[in-house]
Design a protein around this motif. Structure first.
Motif, PDB file in Angstrom:
ATOM      1  N   ARG A   9       0.862  -1.174   0.000  1.00 56.46           N
ATOM      2  CA  ARG A   9       0.000   0.000   0.000  1.00 56.46           C
ATOM      3  C   ARG A   9       0.897   1.222   0.000  1.00 56.46           C
ATOM      4  O   ARG A   9       1.932   1.249   0.671  1.00 56.46           O
ATOM      5  N   THR A  10       0.506   2.232  -0.779  1.00 51.89           N
ATOM      6  CA  THR A  10       1.264   3.471  -0.795  1.00 51.89           C
ATOM      7  C   THR A  10       0.767   4.372   0.327  1.00 51.89           C
ATOM      8  O   THR A  10      -0.427   4.414   0.621  1.00 51.89           O
ATOM      9  N   LEU A  11       1.693   5.082   0.932  1.00 52.96           N
ATOM     10  CA  LEU A  11       1.392   6.021   2.006  1.00 52.96           C
ATOM     11  C   LEU A  11       1.900   7.387   1.585  1.00 52.96           C
ATOM     12  O   LEU A  11       2.534   7.536   0.542  1.00 52.96           O
ATOM     13  N   GLN A  12       1.685   8.373   2.415  1.00 51.74           N
ATOM     14  CA  GLN A  12       2.200   9.710   2.134  1.00 51.74           C
ATOM     15  C   GLN A  12       3.716   9.734   2.269  1.00 51.74           C
ATOM     16  O   GLN A  12       4.322   8.842   2.854  1.00 51.74           O
ATOM     17  N   SER A  13       4.307  10.760   1.731  1.00 52.76           N
ATOM     18  CA  SER A  13       5.748  11.043   1.885  1.00 52.76           C
ATOM     19  C   SER A  13       6.650   9.973   1.304  1.00 52.76           C
ATOM     20  O   SER A  13       7.738   9.716   1.824  1.00 52.76           O
ATOM     21  N   GLY A  14       6.222   9.328   0.215  1.00 55.17           N
ATOM     22  CA  GLY A  14       7.084   8.372  -0.466  1.00 55.17           C
ATOM     23  C   GLY A  14       7.242   7.040   0.230  1.00 55.17           C
ATOM     24  O   GLY A  14       8.204   6.320  -0.019  1.00 55.17           O
ATOM     25  N   LEU A  15       6.303   6.687   1.102  1.00 56.43           N
ATOM     26  CA  LEU A  15       6.374   5.429   1.830  1.00 56.43           C
ATOM     27  C   LEU A  15       5.494   4.367   1.193  1.00 56.43           C
ATOM     28  O   LEU A  15       4.448   4.670   0.623  1.00 56.43           O
ATOM     29  N   VAL A  16       5.917   3.112   1.311  1.00 56.35           N
ATOM     30  CA  VAL A  16       5.072   1.965   0.997  1.00 56.35           C
ATOM     31  C   VAL A  16       5.031   1.074   2.231  1.00 56.35           C
ATOM     32  O   VAL A  16       5.983   1.018   3.009  1.00 56.35           O
ATOM     33  N   ALA A  17       3.916   0.371   2.390  1.00 55.44           N
ATOM     34  CA  ALA A  17       3.724  -0.499   3.544  1.00 55.44           C
ATOM     35  C   ALA A  17       3.469  -1.922   3.073  1.00 55.44           C
ATOM     36  O   ALA A  17       2.856  -2.147   2.026  1.00 55.44           O
ATOM     37  N   PHE A  18       3.945  -2.887   3.871  1.00 57.97           N
ATOM     38  CA  PHE A  18       3.645  -4.295   3.640  1.00 57.97           C
ATOM     39  C   PHE A  18       3.383  -4.954   4.987  1.00 57.97           C
ATOM     40  O   PHE A  18       3.822  -4.474   6.029  1.00 57.97           O
ATOM     41  N   TYR A  19       2.638  -6.047   4.960  1.00 51.12           N
ATOM     42  CA  TYR A  19       2.334  -6.768   6.193  1.00 51.12           C
ATOM     43  C   TYR A  19       3.431  -7.790   6.444  1.00 51.12           C
ATOM     44  O   TYR A  19       3.762  -8.591   5.575  1.00 51.12           O
ATOM     45  N   CYS A  20       3.985  -7.758   7.656  1.00 53.03           N
ATOM     46  CA  CYS A  20       5.055  -8.676   8.038  1.00 53.03           C
ATOM     47  C   CYS A  20       4.457  -9.846   8.817  1.00 53.03           C
ATOM     48  O   CYS A  20       3.927  -9.639   9.918  1.00 53.03           O
ATOM     49  N   PRO A  21       4.538 -11.065   8.280  1.00 54.54           N
ATOM     50  CA  PRO A  21       3.973 -12.208   8.996  1.00 54.54           C
ATOM     51  C   PRO A  21       4.784 -12.618  10.220  1.00 54.54           C
ATOM     52  O   PRO A  21       4.281 -13.336  11.080  1.00 54.54           O
ATOM     53  N   GLY A  22       6.022 -12.164  10.327  1.00 54.30           N
ATOM     54  CA  GLY A  22       6.827 -12.457  11.515  1.00 54.30           C
ATOM     55  C   GLY A  22       6.399 -11.612  12.695  1.00 54.30           C
ATOM     56  O   GLY A  22       6.219 -12.105  13.808  1.00 54.30           O
ATOM     57  N   CYS A  23       6.211 -10.329  12.464  1.00 55.69           N
ATOM     58  CA  CYS A  23       5.805  -9.386  13.514  1.00 55.69           C
ATOM     59  C   CYS A  23       4.299  -9.362  13.708  1.00 55.69           C
ATOM     60  O   CYS A  23       3.812  -8.913  14.733  1.00 55.69           O
ATOM     61  N   LYS A  24       3.590  -9.789  12.651  1.00 55.96           N
ATOM     62  CA  LYS A  24       2.138  -9.652  12.606  1.00 55.96           C
ATOM     63  C   LYS A  24       1.744  -8.175  12.698  1.00 55.96           C
ATOM     64  O   LYS A  24       0.775  -7.807  13.353  1.00 55.96           O
ATOM     65  N   LYS A  25       2.545  -7.352  12.011  1.00 56.84           N
ATOM     66  CA  LYS A  25       2.312  -5.909  11.958  1.00 56.84           C
ATOM     67  C   LYS A  25       2.723  -5.397  10.575  1.00 56.84           C
ATOM     68  O   LYS A  25       3.396  -6.069   9.820  1.00 56.84           O
ATOM     69  N   THR A  26       2.339  -4.169  10.299  1.00 52.72           N
ATOM     70  CA  THR A  26       2.714  -3.520   9.047  1.00 52.72           C
ATOM     71  C   THR A  26       4.042  -2.800   9.216  1.00 52.72           C
ATOM     72  O   THR A  26       4.272  -2.152  10.231  1.00 52.72           O
ATOM     73  N   HIS A  27       4.917  -2.941   8.227  1.00 57.97           N
ATOM     74  CA  HIS A  27       6.162  -2.176   8.171  1.00 57.97           C
ATOM     75  C   HIS A  27       6.062  -1.203   7.001  1.00 57.97           C
ATOM     76  O   HIS A  27       5.468  -1.524   5.976  1.00 57.97           O
ATOM     77  N   ALA A  28       6.648  -0.027   7.152  1.00 63.40           N
ATOM     78  CA  ALA A  28       6.654   0.969   6.078  1.00 63.40           C
ATOM     79  C   ALA A  28       8.084   1.410   5.818  1.00 63.40           C
ATOM     80  O   ALA A  28       8.871   1.579   6.750  1.00 63.40           O
ATOM     81  N   ILE A  29       8.413   1.561   4.531  1.00 63.69           N
ATOM     82  CA  ILE A  29       9.741   2.033   4.132  1.00 63.69           C
ATOM     83  C   ILE A  29       9.577   3.121   3.080  1.00 63.69           C
ATOM     84  O   ILE A  29       8.568   3.191   2.381  1.00 63.69           O
TER      85      ILE A  29
END
Length: 116
Positions: A9-29
């Motif tokens: 998923r695209t976010l503001q400020s040039g970020l993209v997010a993906f769901y991490c199955p290890g953390c069970k949370k979303t990471h954004a870069i």
């Protein structure tokens, strides 16, 4: 937030997010306008990012730890590390991870809107 293929998923400020199955949370870069900035193959279904992605901090306290703190006991924070490479839609968890998928490679799951 906008869809970028099935995995991102695209976010503001040039970020993209993906769901991490290890953390069970979303990471954004950040993929544009860094630093820091990761390279991205522009494929939202089979993404590749470089360099590795490292998320760290401390785990939330448990109910038991909360009770111990309230009783005046000192509780040490538990460290948390998620370190991975995302390549061709696979997420390779490195050996310094502190979660159950440490050392494993799994398919990056499709992004579900309720996971963000």
């Amino acid at each position: 937030m906008g869809a970028l293929g099935s995995k991102l998923r695209t976010l503001q400020s040039g970020l993209v997010a993906f769901y991490c199955p290890g953390c069970k949370k979303t990471h954004a870069i950040r993929i544009v306008d860094g630093p820091p900035c990761w390279s991205f193959n522009n494929n939202g279904d089979r993404p590749t990012f470089s360099p590795s992605i490292k998320v760290w901090g401390t785990l939330p306290i448990t109910d038991d730890e909360h009770a111990r703190i309230m009783a005046g006991e000192k509780v040490e924070p538990r460290p948390f590390v998620c370190h991975s490479f995302v390549r061709e839609g696979q997420i390779q968890f490195l050996d310094d991870c502190t979660h159950a998928l440490k050392g494993q490679t799994v398919e990056l799951p499709d992004f579900q809107e309720d996971e963000f």
